[in-house]
Design a protein around this motif. Structure first.
Motif, PDB file in Angstrom:
ATOM      1  N   ARG A  80      59.880  34.608  40.505  1.00 51.87           N
ATOM      2  CA  ARG A  80      58.791  34.881  40.262  1.00 51.87           C
ATOM      3  C   ARG A  80      57.772  35.227  38.800  1.00 51.87           C
ATOM      4  O   ARG A  80      57.620  36.627  38.183  1.00 51.87           O
ATOM      5  CB  ARG A  80      57.940  35.675  41.366  1.00 51.87           C
ATOM      6  N   ILE A  81      56.574  34.014  39.054  1.00 53.81           N
ATOM      7  CA  ILE A  81      55.973  34.260  37.218  1.00 53.81           C
ATOM      8  C   ILE A  81      54.617  34.320  37.975  1.00 53.81           C
ATOM      9  O   ILE A  81      54.037  33.191  38.657  1.00 53.81           O
ATOM     10  CB  ILE A  81      56.972  33.252  36.354  1.00 53.81           C
ATOM     11  N   GLU A  82      54.265  35.492  37.516  1.00 45.48           N
ATOM     12  CA  GLU A  82      52.676  35.882  37.800  1.00 45.48           C
ATOM     13  C   GLU A  82      51.663  36.735  36.882  1.00 45.48           C
ATOM     14  O   GLU A  82      51.831  37.120  36.206  1.00 45.48           O
ATOM     15  CB  GLU A  82      52.666  36.669  38.965  1.00 45.48           C
ATOM     16  N   VAL A  83      50.536  36.545  36.540  1.00 50.59           N
ATOM     17  CA  VAL A  83      49.769  37.056  35.376  1.00 50.59           C
ATOM     18  C   VAL A  83      48.765  37.948  36.272  1.00 50.59           C
ATOM     19  O   VAL A  83      48.437  37.409  36.892  1.00 50.59           O
ATOM     20  CB  VAL A  83      49.197  35.933  34.703  1.00 50.59           C
ATOM     21  N   ARG A  84      48.579  39.318  35.998  1.00 51.65           N
ATOM     22  CA  ARG A  84      48.197  39.986  36.629  1.00 51.65           C
ATOM     23  C   ARG A  84      47.179  40.631  35.968  1.00 51.65           C
ATOM     24  O   ARG A  84      47.180  41.270  34.610  1.00 51.65           O
ATOM     25  CB  ARG A  84      49.388  41.817  36.765  1.00 51.65           C
ATOM     26  N   THR A  85      45.399  40.734  36.553  1.00 52.78           N
ATOM     27  CA  THR A  85      44.988  40.922  35.630  1.00 52.78           C
ATOM     28  C   THR A  85      44.139  42.285  36.289  1.00 52.78           C
ATOM     29  O   THR A  85      43.950  42.145  37.756  1.00 52.78           O
ATOM     30  CB  THR A  85      42.864  40.093  35.668  1.00 52.78           C
ATOM     31  N   THR A  86      44.094  43.185  35.472  1.00 50.16           N
ATOM     32  CA  THR A  86      42.970  44.328  36.119  1.00 50.16           C
ATOM     33  C   THR A  86      42.371  44.966  34.599  1.00 50.16           C
ATOM     34  O   THR A  86      41.867  44.302  34.036  1.00 50.16           O
ATOM     35  CB  THR A  86      44.436  45.870  35.708  1.00 50.16           C
ATOM     36  N   ARG A  87      41.419  45.794  35.576  1.00 58.49           N
ATOM     37  CA  ARG A  87      39.708  46.051  35.099  1.00 58.49           C
ATOM     38  C   ARG A  87      39.659  47.746  35.380  1.00 58.49           C
ATOM     39  O   ARG A  87      39.656  48.369  36.451  1.00 58.49           O
ATOM     40  CB  ARG A  87      38.938  45.603  35.496  1.00 58.49           C
ATOM     41  N   ARG A  88      40.538  48.473  33.791  1.00 52.84           N
ATOM     42  CA  ARG A  88      39.685  49.788  33.900  1.00 52.84           C
ATOM     43  C   ARG A  88      38.825  49.820  33.091  1.00 52.84           C
ATOM     44  O   ARG A  88      38.937  49.336  31.597  1.00 52.84           O
ATOM     45  CB  ARG A  88      41.440  49.889  33.446  1.00 52.84           C
ATOM     46  N   LEU A  89      37.872  50.480  33.180  1.00 53.15           N
ATOM     47  CA  LEU A  89      37.048  51.409  32.303  1.00 53.15           C
ATOM     48  C   LEU A  89      36.036  50.009  31.615  1.00 53.15           C
ATOM     49  O   LEU A  89      35.882  50.176  30.460  1.00 53.15           O
ATOM     50  CB  LEU A  89      37.013  52.458  31.039  1.00 53.15           C
ATOM     51  N   GLY A  90      35.868  49.214  32.220  1.00 52.21           N
ATOM     52  CA  GLY A  90      35.097  48.223  31.943  1.00 52.21           C
ATOM     53  C   GLY A  90      36.256  47.100  30.552  1.00 52.21           C
ATOM     54  O   GLY A  90      35.523  46.351  30.597  1.00 52.21           O
ATOM     55  N   VAL A  91      37.280  47.633  30.556  1.00 49.61           N
ATOM     56  CA  VAL A  91      38.807  46.538  29.822  1.00 49.61           C
ATOM     57  C   VAL A  91      39.313  45.857  30.311  1.00 49.61           C
ATOM     58  O   VAL A  91      40.084  46.139  31.479  1.00 49.61           O
ATOM     59  CB  VAL A  91      39.231  47.812  28.599  1.00 49.61           C
ATOM     60  N   LYS A  92      39.433  44.701  30.808  1.00 49.83           N
ATOM     61  CA  LYS A  92      40.226  43.589  31.172  1.00 49.83           C
ATOM     62  C   LYS A  92      41.183  43.448  30.611  1.00 49.83           C
ATOM     63  O   LYS A  92      41.543  43.187  29.482  1.00 49.83           O
ATOM     64  CB  LYS A  92      39.334  42.120  31.513  1.00 49.83           C
ATOM     65  N   ASN A  93      42.615  43.655  31.629  1.00 50.12           N
ATOM     66  CA  ASN A  93      43.717  43.653  30.823  1.00 50.12           C
ATOM     67  C   ASN A  93      44.837  42.765  31.467  1.00 50.12           C
ATOM     68  O   ASN A  93      44.786  42.710  32.947  1.00 50.12           O
ATOM     69  CB  ASN A  93      44.950  45.728  30.741  1.00 50.12           C
ATOM     70  N   ARG A  94      45.639  41.600  30.824  1.00 46.04           N
ATOM     71  CA  ARG A  94      46.439  41.095  31.387  1.00 46.04           C
ATOM     72  C   ARG A  94      47.579  41.153  31.410  1.00 46.04           C
ATOM     73  O   ARG A  94      48.078  41.436  30.228  1.00 46.04           O
ATOM     74  CB  ARG A  94      46.004  39.625  31.343  1.00 46.04           C
ATOM     75  N   VAL A  95      48.972  41.116  32.253  1.00 40.10           N
ATOM     76  CA  VAL A  95      50.254  41.520  31.482  1.00 40.10           C
ATOM     77  C   VAL A  95      50.874  40.264  32.739  1.00 40.10           C
ATOM     78  O   VAL A  95      49.963  39.857  33.711  1.00 40.10           O
ATOM     79  CB  VAL A  95      50.551  43.084  32.143  1.00 40.10           C
ATOM     80  N   LEU A  96      52.218  40.212  31.849  1.00 40.77           N
ATOM     81  CA  LEU A  96      52.746  38.660  32.633  1.00 40.77           C
ATOM     82  C   LEU A  96      53.811  39.964  33.318  1.00 40.77           C
ATOM     83  O   LEU A  96      54.114  40.345  32.852  1.00 40.77           O
ATOM     84  CB  LEU A  96      53.792  38.226  31.285  1.00 40.77           C
ATOM     85  N   GLU A  97      53.937  38.970  34.362  1.00 42.83           N
ATOM     86  CA  GLU A  97      54.830  39.970  35.392  1.00 42.83           C
ATOM     87  C   GLU A  97      56.017  39.039  35.764  1.00 42.83           C
ATOM     88  O   GLU A  97      55.346  37.709  36.308  1.00 42.83           O
ATOM     89  CB  GLU A  97      54.091  40.271  36.641  1.00 42.83           C
ATOM     90  N   LEU A  98      57.159  39.015  36.012  1.00 41.27           N
ATOM     91  CA  LEU A  98      58.601  38.557  35.733  1.00 41.27           C
ATOM     92  C   LEU A  98      58.799  39.456  37.049  1.00 41.27           C
ATOM     93  O   LEU A  98      59.622  40.481  36.649  1.00 41.27           O
ATOM     94  CB  LEU A  98      59.417  39.051  34.873  1.00 41.27           C
ATOM     95  N   ASP A  99      59.635  38.585  37.968  1.00 41.71           N
ATOM     96  CA  ASP A  99      59.557  39.612  39.723  1.00 41.71           C
ATOM     97  C   ASP A  99      60.907  38.671  40.016  1.00 41.71           C
ATOM     98  O   ASP A  99      60.684  37.241  40.086  1.00 41.71           O
ATOM     99  CB  ASP A  99      58.769  39.854  40.872  1.00 41.71           C
ATOM    100  N   THR A 100      62.207  39.058  40.552  1.00 43.12           N
ATOM    101  CA  THR A 100      63.048  38.832  41.276  1.00 43.12           C
ATOM    102  C   THR A 100      63.690  39.556  42.929  1.00 43.12           C
ATOM    103  O   THR A 100      64.044  38.924  43.050  1.00 43.12           O
ATOM    104  CB  THR A 100      64.776  38.735  40.170  1.00 43.12           C
ATOM    105  N   ALA A 101      62.034  39.962  43.009  1.00 41.90           N
ATOM    106  CA  ALA A 101      62.733  40.740  44.355  1.00 41.90           C
ATOM    107  C   ALA A 101      62.313  39.526  45.383  1.00 41.90           C
ATOM    108  O   ALA A 101      61.340  38.672  45.393  1.00 41.90           O
ATOM    109  CB  ALA A 101      61.726  41.314  44.361  1.00 41.90           C
ATOM    110  N   ASP A 102      63.511  39.363  46.626  1.00 43.53           N
ATOM    111  CA  ASP A 102      63.354  38.237  47.696  1.00 43.53           C
ATOM    112  C   ASP A 102      62.725  39.136  49.026  1.00 43.53           C
ATOM    113  O   ASP A 102      61.747  37.751  49.801  1.00 43.53           O
ATOM    114  CB  ASP A 102      64.739  37.648  47.883  1.00 43.53           C
ATOM    115  N   GLY A 103      61.974  39.900  48.719  1.00 43.70           N
ATOM    116  CA  GLY A 103      61.607  41.339  50.347  1.00 43.70           C
ATOM    117  C   GLY A 103      61.406  42.117  49.794  1.00 43.70           C
ATOM    118  O   GLY A 103      61.760  42.530  49.188  1.00 43.70           O
TER     119      GLY A 103
END
Length: 135
Positions: A80-103
């Protein structure tokens, strides 16, 4: 396709680390400890960038992520490929998340890669990976 930290950033880290290592000679005892620790940290990051090239590699079977503990292979059917966006102290950060968990009961494998790890925008990498994944 493959992604790695930018060469220019790695060279800059190496140069800064060497400069800090030389600065150890010009500071007092307490400064030596701090500047020496900073030099080791920055040189360690540069060495990690060199050793883990390419950081992410995609092929017909799936993706391979190089980490300090070795290579992690993630196959397309479970990935499962996803991009997570977080905002901390006014700074936006994106990370690529690669996950193989089925449940919730399946631990799977979770890999998070930043823009610096990939040398490219995580959104662009995610689009490229989605294009490579078999349907």
């Amino acid at each position: 396709m493959q992604w790695s930290p930018r060469v220019g950033e790695t060279v800059a880290l190496g140069a800064i680390g060497l400069g800090l290592a030389l600065a150890v000679l010009a500071v007092d005892t307490a400064g030596r400890l701090l500047v020496g620790a900073a030099a080791l940290l920055v040189l360690g990051l540069a060495a990690r960038d060199l050793l883990l090239r390419p950081r992410l590699q995609a092929g017909p079977a799936g993706v391979v992520v190089r980490r300090l503990g070795g290579r992690t292979e993630l196959s397309w059917p479970r990935l499962r490929i996803e991009v997570r966006t977080t905002r901390r102290l006014g700074v936006k950060n994106r990370v690529l998340e690669l996950d193989t968990a089925d449940g919730p009961d399946d631990d799977g494998t979770l890999v998070l890669l930043s823009r610096r790890d990939l040398g490219a925008d995580p959104e662009d990498v995610a689009r490229a990976l989605h294009g490579l994944a078999p349907q």
